[in-house]
Design an enzyme around this catalytic site. Structure first.
Site: not given
Length: 376
Positions: A136-138, A178
């Site tokens: 989910h941070h990519g 994020d």
């Protein structure tokens, strides 16, 4: 749900995760998806026709969100097993905890392919579990937080491209989601909800951060227990989701919110995850469950395998059958906790509950999240 919709949950896995690691000493040097899959099989919980092998996503599928130049850099780095300095600086490959490793392009591309397969398998309704997803941070043009591609974003985009207009993304990882929040900031079709440890990397996701009205954030105090998690879910998170009347839910079940995780300081048992997934099943006709963070292989494997059991209404065996215990005893965990692991890591699937008092800041978080009405 149409007659073509899957009648049983679908499990999406891949052998690429079995021997692929981020390198010695990295938190992702541990087996996670393979442990989950092996446990499920040892428990006899995979019926014929439920397993799907994750394909490698195509360039066109990946560049629906990611910069083609960044994708080319990942491929280039994998081919050379070395990163050019310009690529390191521009795309953060080989920097910031995002190492060069043998499958640096193929593994994240398989995670994307698996999530897209899961999302498409429930097109007409149903449930799918893809523990290899959840990065989910990519970012569109760079690696971030151990994440090279953002498969949750690409999965949600596939739903939007298919015409859905009410999608909920729920993130249970100890780190704020994020990359997903930013991808859909201000998009009225997607509500992102993140429960994450406060004051932990990436240091985003404040309670007042609404991302243009399309997000709700719950920055959690250290030591969060099962009672507090259940309070937040029942008092705020589930009502927010129900109010949305979602056509589809994507839930990221990063297991680093468990008490045994070395990279966070929350204190949940896996019962919190099982309860959340149970509640979500009835709130939308389409549910896809992903993995995510989690850096203790015993805790992660048991949590994600247990989620599959919950999705299939399987009773949890007590104690574990010998074949499942063998899977867990074969793990190697090169941290202090792995040198003398407690017996229940081998013999039980369900943790003992970790109940406790509900602190005033938890009540305030719930109240703050419900202050504003969601857009229609």
């Amino acid at each position: 749900m149409t007659d073509d919709a899957p009648t049983r949950p679908i499990y999406v896995g891949s052998e690429i995760y079995r021997r692929s690691t981020y390198g010695p000493g990295h938190p992702l040097a541990i087996p996670r998806v393979s442990t989950c899959t092996d446990l499920i099989q040892a428990l006899g919980w995979l019926e014929e026709g439920q397993y799907r092998d994750a394909p490698c996503a195509t360039d066109a599928e990946i560049t629906r969100f990611h910069d083609p130049d960044y994708l080319a850099a990942l491929k280039r780095t994998e081919a050379r097993q070395a990163v050019a300095e310009a690529d390191r600086v521009r795309f953060r490959i080989g920097a910031d905890g995002n190492p060069v490793y043998p499958e640096i392009y193929r593994r994240p591309a398989t995670s994307v392919g698996g999530v897209l397969l899961a999302v498409r398998s429930v097109r007409d309704g149903g449930v799918a579990h893809c523990p290899g997803g959840g990065t989910h941070h990519g970012r569109p043009d760079r690696a971030s937080g151990f994440c090279y591609l953002n498969d949750p974003v690409l999965g949600i985009l596939a739903w939007l491209d298919a015409g859905l207009t009410r999608v909920v993304y729920l993130d249970l990882d100890a780190h704020h989601g994020d990359g997903v929040q930013d991808a859909f900031a201000g998009d009225p079709r997607v509500l992102t909800i993140s429960l994450h440890e406060a004051n932990r990397w990436p240091h985003t996701g404040a309670a007042e951060d609404r991302a243009g009205g399309s997000a709700r954030n719950f920055p959690l105090p250290r030591g969060l227990n099962d009672s507090e998690h259940r309070f937040l879910m029942q008092r705020a998170v589930l009502p927010l989701i129900a109010q949305r009347r979602p056509q589809a839910i994507l839930v990221q079940c990063g297991a680093d919110s468990l008490e045994e995780d070395p990279l966070a300081r929350l204190s949940l048992s896996n019962n919190a995850y099982f309860a959340a997934v149970t509640a979500l099943r009835v709130l939308a006709p389409r549910l896809v469950v992903l993995g995510g963070g989690g850096y203790n292989p015993y805790a992660v494997g048991r949590c994600w395998a247990g989620i599959w059991g919950v999705l299939n209404d399987r009773p949890f065996p007590q104690p574990m059958p010998a074949a499942a215990e063998t899977v867990l005893r074969a793990l190697v965990y090169n941290r202090a906790a792995g040198r003398n692991p407690p017996d229940h890591w081998f013999t039980t699937l369900r943790d003992a509950p970790r109940e406790g008092g509900i602190r005033p800041e938890i009540v305030r978080l719930a109240e703050q999240a419900l202050k504003e009405t969601l857009p229609a």
